[in-house]
Write a protein that holds these residues in place. Structure first.
Motif, short mmCIF file in Angstrom:
data_model
loop_
_atom_site.label_atom_id
_atom_site.label_comp_id
_atom_site.label_asym_id
_atom_site.label_seq_id
_atom_site.Cartn_x
_atom_site.Cartn_y
_atom_site.Cartn_z
N GLY A 130 -4.30 -2.09 4.69
CA GLY A 130 -3.15 -1.84 3.83
C GLY A 130 -1.91 -2.45 4.47
N ILE A 131 -1.20 -3.28 3.71
CA ILE A 131 0.02 -3.87 4.25
C ILE A 131 1.22 -3.44 3.40
CG2 ILE A 131 -1.29 -5.84 5.08
CD1 ILE A 131 0.24 -7.56 2.97
N ALA A 142 -11.81 -8.82 -1.58
CA ALA A 142 -10.98 -8.44 -2.71
C ALA A 142 -9.57 -8.16 -2.22
CB ALA A 142 -11.55 -7.21 -3.43
N VAL A 143 -8.63 -8.45 -3.08
CA VAL A 143 -7.23 -8.07 -2.85
C VAL A 143 -6.80 -7.19 -4.01
CG1 VAL A 143 -4.84 -8.88 -2.81
CG2 VAL A 143 -6.57 -10.04 -1.45
N VAL A 144 -6.20 -6.08 -3.67
CA VAL A 144 -5.70 -5.15 -4.68
C VAL A 144 -4.19 -5.00 -4.50
CG1 VAL A 144 -5.84 -2.79 -5.60
CG2 VAL A 144 -7.89 -3.88 -4.62
N THR A 145 -3.45 -5.14 -5.58
CA THR A 145 -2.01 -4.87 -5.53
C THR A 145 -1.67 -4.05 -6.77
OG1 THR A 145 0.20 -5.83 -5.32
CG2 THR A 145 -1.42 -7.12 -6.56
N SER A 146 -1.33 -2.80 -6.54
CA SER A 146 -1.19 -1.84 -7.63
C SER A 146 0.23 -1.31 -7.70
CB SER A 146 -2.18 -0.69 -7.45
OG SER A 146 -2.09 0.24 -8.50
N GLU A 147 0.86 -1.48 -8.85
CA GLU A 147 2.24 -1.03 -9.10
C GLU A 147 3.20 -1.65 -8.08
OE1 GLU A 147 2.38 0.61 -12.09
OE2 GLU A 147 0.31 0.00 -11.84
N VAL A 148 3.01 -2.92 -7.80
CA VAL A 148 3.85 -3.65 -6.85
C VAL A 148 4.53 -4.85 -7.52
CG1 VAL A 148 3.89 -4.94 -4.68
CG2 VAL A 148 2.37 -2.97 -4.92
N LEU A 149 3.81 -5.52 -8.40
CA LEU A 149 4.30 -6.76 -8.98
C LEU A 149 5.66 -6.59 -9.67
CD1 LEU A 149 3.46 -9.73 -9.32
CD2 LEU A 149 2.39 -9.10 -11.49
N GLU A 150 5.88 -5.41 -10.25
CA GLU A 150 7.14 -5.15 -10.96
C GLU A 150 8.30 -4.83 -10.02
OE1 GLU A 150 4.92 -1.12 -11.03
OE2 GLU A 150 4.45 -3.26 -10.99
N CYS A 199 0.80 -1.24 0.00
CA CYS A 199 0.00 0.00 0.00
C CYS A 199 0.82 1.27 0.00
CB CYS A 199 -0.94 0.01 1.20
SG CYS A 199 -0.07 0.05 2.80
N GLY A 200 2.13 1.16 0.29
CA GLY A 200 2.96 2.37 0.33
C GLY A 200 2.45 3.35 1.35
N GLY A 201 2.36 4.60 0.93
CA GLY A 201 1.91 5.66 1.84
C GLY A 201 0.42 5.84 1.89
N GLY A 202 -0.34 4.96 1.21
CA GLY A 202 -1.79 4.95 1.39
C GLY A 202 -2.63 5.70 0.37
N ILE A 203 -2.07 6.04 -0.78
CA ILE A 203 -2.83 6.82 -1.76
C ILE A 203 -4.08 6.07 -2.22
CG2 ILE A 203 -2.77 7.84 -4.08
CD1 ILE A 203 0.25 8.33 -3.63
N LEU A 204 -3.91 4.83 -2.62
CA LEU A 204 -5.06 4.03 -3.08
C LEU A 204 -5.88 3.53 -1.90
CD1 LEU A 204 -6.64 2.70 -5.36
CD2 LEU A 204 -4.97 0.82 -5.34
#
Length: 298
Positions: free
Chosen positions: A133-134, A178-186, A115-120
């Motif tokens: 958010g983890i 739901a699980v969301v993972t955004s701009e993390v896989l790379e 989740c980083g700093g929590g934007i999403l």
């Protein structure tokens, strides 16, 4: 002529960065293969996590600017409306009835991995979801925890935990809608293992959403050569082209873990006008939605 020389030098530096990352991967594999006995076992034990410490360090370095909408995470802030729309569209297609137009995700239990700093995270909570958010970065989570306090309307719907996806999945198996993972896989060391752990968290019949970057010549030129080396919009070394992953590879991994692809969208970013838009193709950025079919045995 001078501009041409500078551009060539930038391209050469970017190539060296990619070639260096490939050499590093080869050396790491070789070092693991040549050790033996207890040392070998310890290395394998430490490699179980998909966390790349260098990637975490890079992200943590800009934690203090995470909520600066004109800073290094500017593109993420601008990307948010499309990421939210991806989640909403996917859930509607999965049969979720959104009764409240102001809080369409009300009572939905969502985990955001990385989740980083929590934007999403905040954006999902703002439309009603209960979001956990983890992230492994203490610096980023400290920023996230402080920022969410600024909005009492959503702070009660947000929970942040410093952990890896592996540890989280061990304790939260099949508990999220739901699980969301955004701009993390790379940014992970092993996308297959990472996705496997994400799937564990999702309830049977529920959704997983991923946004990431395709591995193409176009993505290398736009996200690394242009964005990092020519324009300096984000710090150099933020991305490693060899870690980008094609949509069909993600689909194949998810299928192996009992997930059926439902939709895939392409995204494109116009850096001249600082605007994201949908795209019918996926040469660089894309998002996808899949549904976990059955109770998992993984």
């Amino acid at each position: 002529m001078q501009l041409c020389l500078n551009t060539n030098m930038i391209t050469l530096n970017a190539l060296k960065h990619i070639i260096g990352s490939w050499k590093s991967i080869s050396r790491n594999r070789l070092s693991r293969a040549t050790v033996s006995g207890n040392t070998y076992i310890k290395i394998i034990a430490r490699s179980i996590s998909t966390v790349d410490p260098k990637e975490v360090e890079n992200m943590s370095r800009v934690a203090h600017k995470w909520w600066d909408e004109n800073g290094p995470t500017k593109a993420l802030h601008l990307y948010n409306p499309l990421r939210i729309q991806l989640v909403k569209d996917g859930l509607v297609n999965a049969g979720i009835k959104m009764q409240n137009s102001d809080l369409p995700l009300k009572e939905m239990k969502i985990a955001e991995v990385g989740c980083g700093g929590g934007i999403l995270t905040e954006a999902l909570a703002r439309i009603g979801a209960q979001v956990t958010g983890i992230d492994v970065s203490a610096e980023l989570l400290n920023i996230a925890k402080e920022h969410v306090k600024l909005d009492p309307n959503i702070s009660k719907r947000v929970n942040y935990i410093q952990t890896t996806v592996e540890d989280f999945a061990e304790n939260e198996r099949e508990t999220y809608d739901a699980v969301v993972t955004s701009e993390v896989l790379e940014h992970v060391t092993d996308p297959q293992m990472f996705l496997k752990e994400c799937v564990k968290i999702v309830k049977p019949g529920k959704s997983i959403f991923i946004t990431t970057i395709n591995r193409t010549l176009t993505s290398w030129l736009s996200t690394i050569v242009a964005t990092e080396y020519i324009f300096g919009a984000i710090p150099r070394g933020t991305h490693t082209w060899s870690k980008f992953i094609a949509p069909h590879d993600v689909q194949h991994i998810l299928k192996n873990y009992g997930c059926e692809m439902k939709l895939i969208y392409g995204f494109k970013f116009n850096s001249l006008i600082n605007k994201w838009s949908w795209s019918s193709t996926t040469p660089t950025f894309y998002g996808l939605h899949a549904i976990k079919q059955n109770k998992s045995s993984i």
